[in-house]
Design a protein around this motif. Structure first.
Motif, mmCIF file in Angstrom:
data_model
loop_
_atom_site.group_PDB
_atom_site.id
_atom_site.type_symbol
_atom_site.label_atom_id
_atom_site.label_comp_id
_atom_site.label_asym_id
_atom_site.label_seq_id
_atom_site.Cartn_x
_atom_site.Cartn_y
_atom_site.Cartn_z
ATOM 1 N N ASP A 27 -14.244 56.497 32.531
ATOM 2 C CA ASP A 27 -15.326 56.105 31.512
ATOM 3 C C ASP A 27 -14.637 54.873 30.863
ATOM 4 O OD1 ASP A 27 -17.162 55.549 29.775
ATOM 5 O OD2 ASP A 27 -17.123 57.222 28.832
ATOM 6 N N THR A 28 -15.257 53.581 31.289
ATOM 7 C CA THR A 28 -14.700 52.440 30.360
ATOM 8 C C THR A 28 -15.195 52.143 29.116
ATOM 9 O OG1 THR A 28 -16.204 51.129 31.659
ATOM 10 C CG2 THR A 28 -14.369 51.259 32.825
ATOM 11 N N GLY A 29 -15.778 52.876 28.585
ATOM 12 C CA GLY A 29 -16.558 52.603 27.428
ATOM 13 C C GLY A 29 -15.520 52.704 26.127
ATOM 14 N N PHE A 30 -15.778 51.959 24.903
ATOM 15 C CA PHE A 30 -14.922 51.798 23.953
ATOM 16 C C PHE A 30 -15.689 52.311 22.708
ATOM 17 C CE2 PHE A 30 -12.938 49.416 20.573
ATOM 18 C CZ PHE A 30 -11.901 49.787 20.650
ATOM 19 N N ALA A 31 -15.349 53.349 22.255
ATOM 20 C CA ALA A 31 -16.206 54.072 21.107
ATOM 21 C C ALA A 31 -15.165 54.867 20.506
ATOM 22 C CB ALA A 31 -17.110 54.876 21.867
ATOM 23 N N LEU A 32 -15.750 55.171 19.094
ATOM 24 C CA LEU A 32 -14.787 55.753 18.078
ATOM 25 C C LEU A 32 -15.594 57.009 17.500
ATOM 26 C CD1 LEU A 32 -13.976 52.481 15.700
ATOM 27 C CD2 LEU A 32 -12.593 53.859 17.591
ATOM 28 N N TRP A 33 -14.702 58.016 17.426
ATOM 29 C CA TRP A 33 -15.396 59.629 17.092
ATOM 30 C C TRP A 33 -14.720 60.050 15.878
ATOM 31 C CZ3 TRP A 33 -18.989 62.702 19.507
ATOM 32 C CH2 TRP A 33 -18.852 64.084 18.953
ATOM 33 N N PHE A 34 -15.398 60.622 14.789
ATOM 34 C CA PHE A 34 -14.882 60.960 13.769
ATOM 35 C C PHE A 34 -15.542 62.368 13.276
ATOM 36 C CE2 PHE A 34 -14.274 60.615 8.930
ATOM 37 C CZ PHE A 34 -12.896 60.221 8.953
ATOM 38 N N ASP A 35 -14.546 63.202 13.558
ATOM 39 C CA ASP A 35 -15.145 64.740 13.285
ATOM 40 C C ASP A 35 -14.035 65.235 12.152
ATOM 41 O OD1 ASP A 35 -12.890 65.159 14.900
ATOM 42 O OD2 ASP A 35 -14.026 66.188 16.385
ATOM 43 N N PRO A 36 -14.196 66.475 12.042
ATOM 44 C CA PRO A 36 -13.259 67.004 10.740
ATOM 45 C C PRO A 36 -11.916 67.289 11.323
ATOM 46 C CG PRO A 36 -15.309 68.325 10.925
ATOM 47 C CD PRO A 36 -15.525 67.462 11.979
ATOM 48 N N LEU A 37 -11.555 67.354 12.734
ATOM 49 C CA LEU A 37 -9.992 67.310 13.133
ATOM 50 C C LEU A 37 -9.612 65.697 13.082
ATOM 51 C CD1 LEU A 37 -7.704 68.598 14.302
ATOM 52 C CD2 LEU A 37 -8.717 68.130 16.440
ATOM 53 N N SER A 38 -10.140 64.808 13.673
ATOM 54 C CA SER A 38 -9.763 63.285 13.550
ATOM 55 C C SER A 38 -9.890 62.945 11.824
ATOM 56 C CB SER A 38 -10.632 62.542 14.172
ATOM 57 O OG SER A 38 -12.015 62.503 13.779
ATOM 58 N N ALA A 39 -10.765 63.352 10.907
ATOM 59 C CA ALA A 39 -10.734 62.997 9.690
ATOM 60 C C ALA A 39 -9.633 63.581 9.006
ATOM 61 C CB ALA A 39 -12.073 63.635 8.964
ATOM 62 N N ALA A 40 -9.019 64.816 9.294
ATOM 63 C CA ALA A 40 -7.904 65.359 8.928
ATOM 64 C C ALA A 40 -6.604 64.478 9.263
ATOM 65 C CB ALA A 40 -7.615 66.776 9.001
ATOM 66 N N ALA A 41 -6.805 64.106 10.438
ATOM 67 C CA ALA A 41 -5.251 63.309 11.181
ATOM 68 C C ALA A 41 -5.410 62.003 10.520
ATOM 69 C CB ALA A 41 -5.688 63.335 12.632
ATOM 70 N N CYS A 42 -6.262 61.372 10.300
ATOM 71 C CA CYS A 42 -6.536 59.882 9.832
ATOM 72 C C CYS A 42 -6.216 59.986 8.513
ATOM 73 C CB CYS A 42 -7.970 59.503 9.921
ATOM 74 S SG CYS A 42 -8.228 58.718 11.708
ATOM 75 N N THR A 43 -6.477 61.103 7.658
ATOM 76 C CA THR A 43 -6.017 61.153 6.271
ATOM 77 C C THR A 43 -4.479 61.367 6.074
ATOM 78 O OG1 THR A 43 -8.465 62.219 5.574
ATOM 79 C CG2 THR A 43 -6.304 62.477 3.992
ATOM 80 N N LEU A 44 -4.076 62.336 6.831
ATOM 81 C CA LEU A 44 -2.617 62.432 6.978
ATOM 82 C C LEU A 44 -1.722 61.080 7.352
ATOM 83 C CD1 LEU A 44 -0.233 64.435 6.772
ATOM 84 C CD2 LEU A 44 -0.446 64.963 9.239
ATOM 85 N N VAL A 45 -2.298 60.533 8.273
ATOM 86 C CA VAL A 45 -1.557 59.283 8.603
ATOM 87 C C VAL A 45 -1.734 58.325 7.707
ATOM 88 C CG1 VAL A 45 -1.810 57.303 10.130
ATOM 89 C CG2 VAL A 45 -1.897 59.471 11.128
ATOM 90 N N CYS A 46 -2.811 58.239 6.614
ATOM 91 C CA CYS A 46 -2.736 57.187 5.494
ATOM 92 C C CYS A 46 -1.902 57.536 4.509
ATOM 93 C CB CYS A 46 -4.288 57.255 5.205
ATOM 94 S SG CYS A 46 -5.590 56.295 6.341
ATOM 95 N N ALA A 47 -1.679 59.078 4.396
ATOM 96 C CA ALA A 47 -0.986 59.406 3.434
ATOM 97 C C ALA A 47 0.581 59.100 3.479
ATOM 98 C CB ALA A 47 -0.877 60.868 3.164
ATOM 99 N N VAL A 48 0.812 59.268 4.900
ATOM 100 C CA VAL A 48 2.265 58.803 5.138
ATOM 101 C C VAL A 48 2.392 57.192 5.054
ATOM 102 C CG1 VAL A 48 3.851 58.512 7.202
ATOM 103 C CG2 VAL A 48 2.605 60.674 7.067
ATOM 104 N N ALA A 49 1.555 56.375 5.425
ATOM 105 C CA ALA A 49 1.430 55.075 5.248
ATOM 106 C C ALA A 49 1.603 54.709 3.846
ATOM 107 C CB ALA A 49 0.160 54.328 5.952
ATOM 108 N N LEU A 50 1.039 55.384 2.867
ATOM 109 C CA LEU A 50 1.005 55.261 1.268
ATOM 110 C C LEU A 50 2.419 55.660 0.925
ATOM 111 C CD1 LEU A 50 -2.484 56.593 0.024
ATOM 112 C CD2 LEU A 50 -1.700 54.050 0.325
ATOM 113 N N ALA A 51 2.979 56.615 1.338
ATOM 114 C CA ALA A 51 4.399 56.801 1.071
ATOM 115 C C ALA A 51 5.484 55.884 1.437
ATOM 116 C CB ALA A 51 4.582 58.116 1.775
ATOM 117 N N ALA A 52 5.239 55.138 2.696
ATOM 118 C CA ALA A 52 5.848 53.991 3.218
ATOM 119 C C ALA A 52 5.905 52.879 2.311
ATOM 120 C CB ALA A 52 5.553 53.727 4.604
ATOM 121 N N VAL A 53 4.491 52.378 1.696
ATOM 122 C CA VAL A 53 4.188 51.532 1.009
ATOM 123 C C VAL A 53 5.042 51.678 -0.563
ATOM 124 C CG1 VAL A 53 2.534 50.526 -0.664
ATOM 125 C CG2 VAL A 53 1.950 50.954 1.705
ATOM 126 N N VAL A 54 4.910 52.922 -0.920
ATOM 127 C CA VAL A 54 5.674 53.212 -2.412
ATOM 128 C C VAL A 54 7.221 53.089 -2.028
ATOM 129 C CG1 VAL A 54 6.340 54.933 -3.774
ATOM 130 C CG2 VAL A 54 4.349 54.776 -3.007
#
Length: 204
Positions: free
Chosen positions: A101-128
């Motif tokens: 499948d050559t489609g380009f799409a984004l999917w946001f469910d509870p699992l990906s939401a938790a993963a993205c939130t964790l990644v953002c938290a790590v990035a904010l820690a790096a910013v600090v």
């Protein structure tokens, strides 16, 4: 009457998921194009301070806005579909070559939401950390690496389909190779080659 297997899942189409990924990648591009040039031209102490301040502002803003966009979509997900649904955004493509499948799409469910939130938290820690201990190279390189790492991770966790995930892997691999070659350019080439081979292997 047809038979269904597995739980039903409610899907809501979105037009704003791309913002989560775009914000850190735009910040990275800004550092590579604009702040890098300003840092190389900085000679006087005031020019150096201006370059550091500009890099700091763009870096903090891009990570903070990406985090805000992620949390806003978490709230939208909770309100619209609950714990058994997902937000879907189709961006491009859609053709199928065999089983590929050559489609380009984004999917946001509870699992990906938790993963993205964790990644953002790590990035904010790096910013600090970077704010508390400023880099010595006028700042642009450290901030661009943080943003590239964040963008690659977010795209990987939001990917719906192999093509989108492969792009996320490539961005994350580029950040890894960049970090590996921070003080040793030879290691950068080795890391980039290994990452390319790993992505190619997964594509088969």
């Amino acid at each position: 009457m047809p038979d269904y297997a597995g739980p039903l899942q409610r899907i809501v189409l979105s037009r704003t998921l791309w913002i989560i990924v775009a914000l850190p990648l735009l910040g990275c591009a800004w550092h590579l194009v604009r702040n890098r040039r300003s840092a190389l031209r900085a000679v006087r102490p005031e020019d150096v301070r201006r370059a550091l301040l500009s890099a700091h502002r763009v870096g903090v803003a891009s990570v903070a806005l990406a985090t805000e966009a992620t949390l806003a979509h978490v709230l939208a997900l909770t309100r619209s579909v609950g714990a058994k649904g997902a937000l879907l955004e189709h961006l491009a493509g859609g053709a199928r070559v065999g089983q590929f499948d050559t489609g380009f799409a984004l999917w946001f469910d509870p699992l990906s939401a938790a993963a993205c939130t964790l990644v953002c938290a790590v990035a904010l820690a790096a910013v600090v950390f970077v704010t508390w201990r400023p880099p010595r190279d006028h700042g642009w390189r450290t901030w661009a690496w943080i943003e590239l790492s964040l963008g690659g991770a977010l795209l990987t966790f939001l990917a719906d389909g192999f093509v989108t995930m492969a792009i996320g892997w490539a961005l994350a691999a580029a950040a890894q190779a960049w970090l590996a070659g921070w003080n040793n350019p030879g290691r950068r080439a080795v890391t980039a080659t290994r990452s390319a081979l790993a992505i190619a292997t997964r594509a088969q």
